[in-house]
Design a protein around this motif. Structure first.
Motif, PDB file in Angstrom:
ATOM      1  N   GLU A 225       0.814  -1.293  -0.055  1.00 35.23           N
ATOM      2  CA  GLU A 225       0.017  -0.107   0.028  1.00 35.23           C
ATOM      3  C   GLU A 225       0.782   1.384   0.119  1.00 35.23           C
ATOM      4  OE1 GLU A 225      -2.592   0.011   3.236  1.00 35.23           O
ATOM      5  OE2 GLU A 225      -3.513  -1.829   2.669  1.00 35.23           O
ATOM      6  N   GLY A 226       2.241   1.077   0.021  1.00 36.01           N
ATOM      7  CA  GLY A 226       3.308   2.240   0.248  1.00 36.01           C
ATOM      8  C   GLY A 226       3.450   2.914   1.495  1.00 36.01           C
ATOM      9  N   ARG A 227       2.922   2.243   2.401  1.00 39.91           N
ATOM     10  CA  ARG A 227       3.336   2.388   3.890  1.00 39.91           C
ATOM     11  C   ARG A 227       4.591   1.506   4.362  1.00 39.91           C
ATOM     12  NH1 ARG A 227      -0.030   0.830   7.410  1.00 39.91           N
ATOM     13  NH2 ARG A 227      -1.479  -0.501   6.258  1.00 39.91           N
ATOM     14  N   LYS A 228       5.786   2.027   3.709  1.00 34.68           N
ATOM     15  CA  LYS A 228       6.864   1.066   3.977  1.00 34.68           C
ATOM     16  C   LYS A 228       7.104   1.200   5.274  1.00 34.68           C
ATOM     17  CE  LYS A 228       7.909   0.750  -0.833  1.00 34.68           C
ATOM     18  NZ  LYS A 228       8.996   1.000  -1.846  1.00 34.68           N
ATOM     19  N   LEU A 229       7.265   2.545   5.655  1.00 36.33           N
ATOM     20  CA  LEU A 229       7.747   2.667   7.346  1.00 36.33           C
ATOM     21  C   LEU A 229       7.088   2.103   8.172  1.00 36.33           C
ATOM     22  CD1 LEU A 229      10.178   4.162   8.929  1.00 36.33           C
ATOM     23  CD2 LEU A 229       8.561   5.950   9.075  1.00 36.33           C
ATOM     24  N   ASP A 230       5.568   2.095   8.015  1.00 34.13           N
ATOM     25  CA  ASP A 230       4.880   1.319   8.993  1.00 34.13           C
ATOM     26  C   ASP A 230       4.782  -0.078   8.842  1.00 34.13           C
ATOM     27  OD1 ASP A 230       3.518   3.697   9.562  1.00 34.13           O
ATOM     28  OD2 ASP A 230       2.030   3.766   8.309  1.00 34.13           O
ATOM     29  N   ALA A 231       5.005  -0.680   7.586  1.00 35.30           N
ATOM     30  CA  ALA A 231       5.033  -1.996   7.431  1.00 35.30           C
ATOM     31  C   ALA A 231       6.421  -2.511   8.492  1.00 35.30           C
ATOM     32  CB  ALA A 231       5.366  -2.483   6.271  1.00 35.30           C
ATOM     33  N   ILE A 232       7.485  -1.764   8.544  1.00 40.95           N
ATOM     34  CA  ILE A 232       8.698  -2.331   9.214  1.00 40.95           C
ATOM     35  C   ILE A 232       8.641  -1.930  10.698  1.00 40.95           C
ATOM     36  CG2 ILE A 232      11.080  -1.636   9.830  1.00 40.95           C
ATOM     37  CD1 ILE A 232      11.501  -0.756   6.751  1.00 40.95           C
ATOM     38  N   LEU A 233       7.999  -0.676  11.058  1.00 42.01           N
ATOM     39  CA  LEU A 233       7.845  -0.188  12.378  1.00 42.01           C
ATOM     40  C   LEU A 233       6.811  -1.006  13.312  1.00 42.01           C
ATOM     41  CD1 LEU A 233       8.583   3.452  12.355  1.00 42.01           C
ATOM     42  CD2 LEU A 233      10.411   1.718  12.633  1.00 42.01           C
ATOM     43  N   ASP A 234       5.726  -1.465  12.462  1.00 44.22           N
ATOM     44  CA  ASP A 234       4.688  -2.094  13.186  1.00 44.22           C
ATOM     45  C   ASP A 234       5.098  -3.685  13.231  1.00 44.22           C
ATOM     46  OD1 ASP A 234       3.138   0.053  13.355  1.00 44.22           O
ATOM     47  OD2 ASP A 234       1.902  -0.246  11.639  1.00 44.22           O
ATOM     48  N   VAL A 235       5.976  -4.024  12.467  1.00 43.33           N
ATOM     49  CA  VAL A 235       6.225  -5.749  12.562  1.00 43.33           C
ATOM     50  C   VAL A 235       7.498  -6.140  13.204  1.00 43.33           C
ATOM     51  CG1 VAL A 235       6.325  -7.870  11.474  1.00 43.33           C
ATOM     52  CG2 VAL A 235       4.404  -6.005  11.001  1.00 43.33           C
ATOM     53  N   VAL A 236       8.462  -5.533  12.657  1.00 43.81           N
ATOM     54  CA  VAL A 236      10.064  -5.811  13.019  1.00 43.81           C
ATOM     55  C   VAL A 236      10.249  -5.912  14.700  1.00 43.81           C
ATOM     56  CG1 VAL A 236      12.343  -5.240  12.980  1.00 43.81           C
ATOM     57  CG2 VAL A 236      10.741  -5.358  10.956  1.00 43.81           C
ATOM     58  N   PRO A 237       9.668  -4.941  15.446  1.00 40.84           N
ATOM     59  CA  PRO A 237      10.033  -4.707  16.758  1.00 40.84           C
ATOM     60  C   PRO A 237       9.120  -5.844  17.351  1.00 40.84           C
ATOM     61  CG  PRO A 237       9.556  -2.571  16.072  1.00 40.84           C
ATOM     62  CD  PRO A 237       9.253  -3.297  14.951  1.00 40.84           C
ATOM     63  N   ILE A 238       8.121  -6.238  16.903  1.00 43.61           N
ATOM     64  CA  ILE A 238       7.485  -7.450  17.511  1.00 43.61           C
ATOM     65  C   ILE A 238       8.239  -8.823  17.359  1.00 43.61           C
ATOM     66  CG2 ILE A 238       5.140  -8.584  17.678  1.00 43.61           C
ATOM     67  CD1 ILE A 238       3.771  -6.213  16.760  1.00 43.61           C
ATOM     68  N   TYR A 239       8.851  -8.672  16.255  1.00 42.47           N
ATOM     69  CA  TYR A 239       9.550  -9.768  15.900  1.00 42.47           C
ATOM     70  C   TYR A 239      10.617 -10.040  16.868  1.00 42.47           C
ATOM     71  CZ  TYR A 239       7.669 -11.315  11.270  1.00 42.47           C
ATOM     72  OH  TYR A 239       6.614 -11.645  10.283  1.00 42.47           O
ATOM     73  N   ILE A 240      11.409  -8.958  17.006  1.00 43.72           N
ATOM     74  CA  ILE A 240      12.377  -9.155  17.946  1.00 43.72           C
ATOM     75  C   ILE A 240      12.274  -9.461  19.456  1.00 43.72           C
ATOM     76  CG2 ILE A 240      14.287  -7.439  18.670  1.00 43.72           C
ATOM     77  CD1 ILE A 240      14.316  -6.025  16.163  1.00 43.72           C
ATOM     78  N   PHE A 241      11.179  -8.781  19.628  1.00 44.90           N
ATOM     79  CA  PHE A 241      10.552  -8.897  21.121  1.00 44.90           C
ATOM     80  C   PHE A 241      10.167 -10.149  21.590  1.00 44.90           C
ATOM     81  CE2 PHE A 241       7.211  -8.685  24.225  1.00 44.90           C
ATOM     82  CZ  PHE A 241       7.954  -8.002  25.505  1.00 44.90           C
ATOM     83  N   ILE A 242       9.330 -10.751  20.372  1.00 38.22           N
ATOM     84  CA  ILE A 242       9.080 -12.124  20.899  1.00 38.22           C
ATOM     85  C   ILE A 242      10.219 -13.128  20.788  1.00 38.22           C
ATOM     86  CG2 ILE A 242       7.409 -14.245  19.998  1.00 38.22           C
ATOM     87  CD1 ILE A 242       6.032 -11.691  21.245  1.00 38.22           C
ATOM     88  N   LEU A 243      10.991 -13.104  19.747  1.00 38.65           N
ATOM     89  CA  LEU A 243      12.285 -13.900  19.708  1.00 38.65           C
ATOM     90  C   LEU A 243      13.105 -13.776  20.989  1.00 38.65           C
ATOM     91  CD1 LEU A 243      13.207 -13.308  15.881  1.00 38.65           C
ATOM     92  CD2 LEU A 243      12.127 -15.508  16.863  1.00 38.65           C
ATOM     93  N   GLY A 244      13.146 -12.866  21.719  1.00 43.25           N
ATOM     94  CA  GLY A 244      14.049 -12.717  22.975  1.00 43.25           C
ATOM     95  C   GLY A 244      12.954 -12.841  24.066  1.00 43.25           C
ATOM     96  N   VAL A 245      11.972 -12.755  24.339  1.00 43.16           N
ATOM     97  CA  VAL A 245      11.127 -13.257  25.454  1.00 43.16           C
ATOM     98  C   VAL A 245      10.750 -14.821  25.293  1.00 43.16           C
ATOM     99  CG1 VAL A 245       8.887 -12.929  26.514  1.00 43.16           C
ATOM    100  CG2 VAL A 245      10.340 -11.161  25.570  1.00 43.16           C
ATOM    101  N   ALA A 246      10.387 -15.245  24.254  1.00 41.80           N
ATOM    102  CA  ALA A 246      10.060 -16.765  24.252  1.00 41.80           C
ATOM    103  C   ALA A 246      11.247 -17.638  24.776  1.00 41.80           C
ATOM    104  CB  ALA A 246       9.719 -17.097  22.444  1.00 41.80           C
TER     105      ALA A 246
END
Length: 660
Positions: free
Chosen positions: A481-502
């Protein structure tokens, strides 16, 4: 991701070709009609015709039900799987010419059923009258008899069991002056007695008063003949009604060969009803008619070429606007198409959604197999669905459902083999109980009952992978949709957080190397910081951003913890299937005598395992759907789409086979 692209279509054609074009479009089933909004065009009012069609369909359906009830036409086993009968378009036309005859047959069948119903009601009424009069059968005078010139006759009942002597004694006790009378008890039971009292007319009033004091109730039967004559007439009437019923049933059975004609008539009238509903949406001029609507872009050119080659038409295609209510049609390949019904059960994709069927299919089959987790049950599912799909011409949603369970069966075989479950532990039971040998470990991976913690960790890993795929789809949609910054900021931090906490949480259950713990702490911290910094980026104030960031971190931590824990149902249902199967086998092997044990095990096996399979198959289906709807779809899917509803040959009993 097969959400078919839609185009707006406008067809302008000569009025004289309207019937042929409408029927051809109905057979093709690729154009959804929109209500024409051009006030300069005339529109047809088809409401009365549609109402008449619905009335005719109801008549035919009623006649079909009557025919199936009385004709008792034997249908082969699994006939409901045979699909619709094929009919060529030219034969369809010749069959249509018989519609009036078929419709008359429907009315005749309904009329015969009405006569049967009336005759049955008459039997009930007559039998009720006969039962009421049966007690008076031995009375040799009419029930309406009231006496002669010098006598008075009282016919009725007293509410107790008496004899003629009892009646005379009681009358004498109550009025000793009453001498010129006689009493006859026609019938007596514990509840009542039927009596006839005849007295001289001069003492009629005194006699009536004494009888009243004794609880005498005069008969009100309007019978002019003797009860015996009336009862014979009742029996004759009942027999006549029964013969009438048998004759009408015979007549209904004579229509048995018309059943397929009636089914054809139902489909034909439904086709006409649908066509007339569509006709009410088109616009008309003096010489032309205009159809507007939607068509899948994939089928548009073929439809245009077919109409252009046969009729004088002008066809235009347009891209829908943002404000248009564009319908949704899903079309996937063989592996993903079976789960389209699961998507539709939740909601069709909205304008901005993708079709989740293709990304959901793998996980759906996988989770179903893990939950059922018995290779023996999976083999039954695969063989059963494969035979039905190969032998019968099943269509539509039922075919997709059977294919879905076919793939679920394959997954169940795989995971059952990985866990070493073949009808529970039947291999171990047979080896140890009948051959006195230690059974080999047939699990290709591990046995969940012996190591449930390992199963639980695997379930959480599969769940995290499932959630990450959902987040990845969300990221791709935002990127497209062209929201490339939102795509990264809404998903990548969650990936990092879950990969650390799990892994940190997993260390509670299993041993995790210290180096991994250290890395995961930094990942969790980095993910938490990124979530705090990015979740509130829409706020203009620093404090607002920080507050929203903390709230975002809380939402991710609590929400994803709940989601991941939800995948423990994979463990629960997987263990349930194997545990119950093991109990079934254990019950069958309880006798000590080998012969009795073999018989008992066979009987318990054949009764217990189908029941266990049915219960856990239902559980696997429900909870697999739940994981898709609640955990997976919530990460990227909104739904709210409207189903594509074209004018089509929506028939139940017949399907068209084109001649050209």
């Amino acid at each position: 991701m097969a959400k078919l692209s839609m185009k707006r279509i406008e067809i302008i054609a000569l009025l004289e070709d309207r019937k042929k074009i409408m029927e051809r479009l109905q057979r093709r089933g690729v154009v959804e009609f929109s209500d024409c909004q051009d006030e300069a065009l005339v529109k047809m009012n088809t409401a009365s015709s549609v109402s008449q069609f619905e009335k005719s369909v109801n008549v035919a359906i009623e006649a079909k039900g009557i025919l199936e009830e009385f004709a008792q036409k034997k249908t082969p086993s699994f006939s409901f799987l045979k699909g619709r009968r094929g009919i060529e378009t030219d034969k369809f036309g010749s069959k249509v010419e018989q519609r009036d005859i078929i419709y008359k047959s429907c009315h005749d069948i309904i009329s015969l059923k009405k006569q049967i119903t009336e005759a049955r009601a008459a039997i009930v009424r007559t039998q009720t009258l006969s039962d009421a009069l049966e007690s008076w059968r031995n009375l040799d005078i009419p029930m309406q008899y009231r006496g002669t010139k010098y006598t008075r006759c009282f016919i009725g009942i007293v509410p107790k069991q008496v004899t003629s002597e009892d009646m005379l004694l009681e009358i004498a006790r109550r009025n000793p002056k009453l001498e010129m009378l006689t009493v006859e008890v026609v019938f007596a039971s514990k509840e009542q007695s039927c009596v006839v009292v005849i007295c001289h007319k001069s003492i009629a009033e005194e006699t009536n008063e004494v009888l009243r004091q004794m609880g005498f109730i005069a008969s009100s039967e309007p019978v002019k003949q003797t009860p015996e004559s009336v009862l014979r007439q009742y029996d004759s009437d009942i027999e006549m009604y029964r013969r009438e019923i048998e004759e009408n049933i015979r007549k209904i059975k004579s229509y048995a060969d018309k059943l397929e004609d009636i089914e054809f008539f139902i489909d034909y009238i439904n086709l006409r009803r649908d066509k007339y509903i569509a006709l009410s949406k088109i616009g008309l001029t003096k010489n032309t008619f205009i159809i507007t609507g939607y068509i899948p872009e994939k089928y548009s050119q073929k439809c245009i070429d077919e109409l252009d080659s046969r009729y004088t038409v002008a066809i235009s295609l347009f891209s829908p606007g943002d404000e248009d209510d564009v319908p949704v049609l899903l079309e996937n390949g063989g592996f993903c198409a079976p789960v389209e019904s699961i998507t539709e059960m939740y909601a069709l994709p909205g304008k901005k959604d993708i079709d989740p069927s293709s990304v959901m299919a793998f996980f759906y089959y996988m989770f179903f197999g893990i939950m059922l987790s018995d290779a023996g049950y999976g083999v039954i599912m695969v063989i059963g669905t494969a035979i039905v799909l190969a032998k019968f011409e099943i269509e539509g949603a039922m075919r997709k459902t059977l294919r879905m369970f076919f793939y679920c069966g394959i997954s169940t075989v795989f995971w059952g083999a990985m866990f070493g479950s073949w009808f529970g532990d039947i291999v171990t039971i047979i080896s140890e109980q009948f051959f006195n040998t230690q059974a080999p470990n047939i699990a290709l991976w591990f046995e969940p009952i012996k190591d449930p913690i390992k199963f639980l960790i695997a379930a959480f890993i599969f769940g995290i992978l499932h959630l990450f795929v959902g987040l990845g789809v969300n990221m791709k949609m935002a990127w497209d949709e062209g929201r490339k910054l939102d795509a990264i900021l809404d998903v990548v931090p969650i990936y990092i957080f879950i990969l650390g906490v799990a892994p940190l949480c997993g260390s509670i259950l299993v041993s995790v190397p210290p180096i991994v713990i250290s890395i995961c702490k930094y990942l969790a911290l980095a993910g938490a910081v990124l979530i705090i910094l990015t979740s509130g980026r829409s706020s203009k104030s620093i404090f607002g951003r920080f507050g929203m960031g903390l709230y975002g971190l809380y939402g991710v931590a609590s929400g994803y913890l709940s989601d991941i824990l939800s995948y423990s149902r994979l463990l629960a249902l997987g263990l349930a299937t194997g545990s119950i199967a093991g109990v079934v086998n254990m019950m069958g092997a309880m006798p000590s005598n080998p012969v009795i044990k073999g018989i008992t095990l066979t009987v318990v096996f054949l009764l217990g395992h189908p029941l266990n399979m049915a219960i856990n198959l239902l559980g696997a289906y429900v909870h697999t759907n739940r994981l898709q709807f609640v955990e997976f779809f919530s990460k990227f899917y909104e739904g709210g789409g409207r189903a594509f509803c074209p004018l089509k040959a929506d028939t139940k009993y017949i399907k068209f086979k084109e001649n050209n």
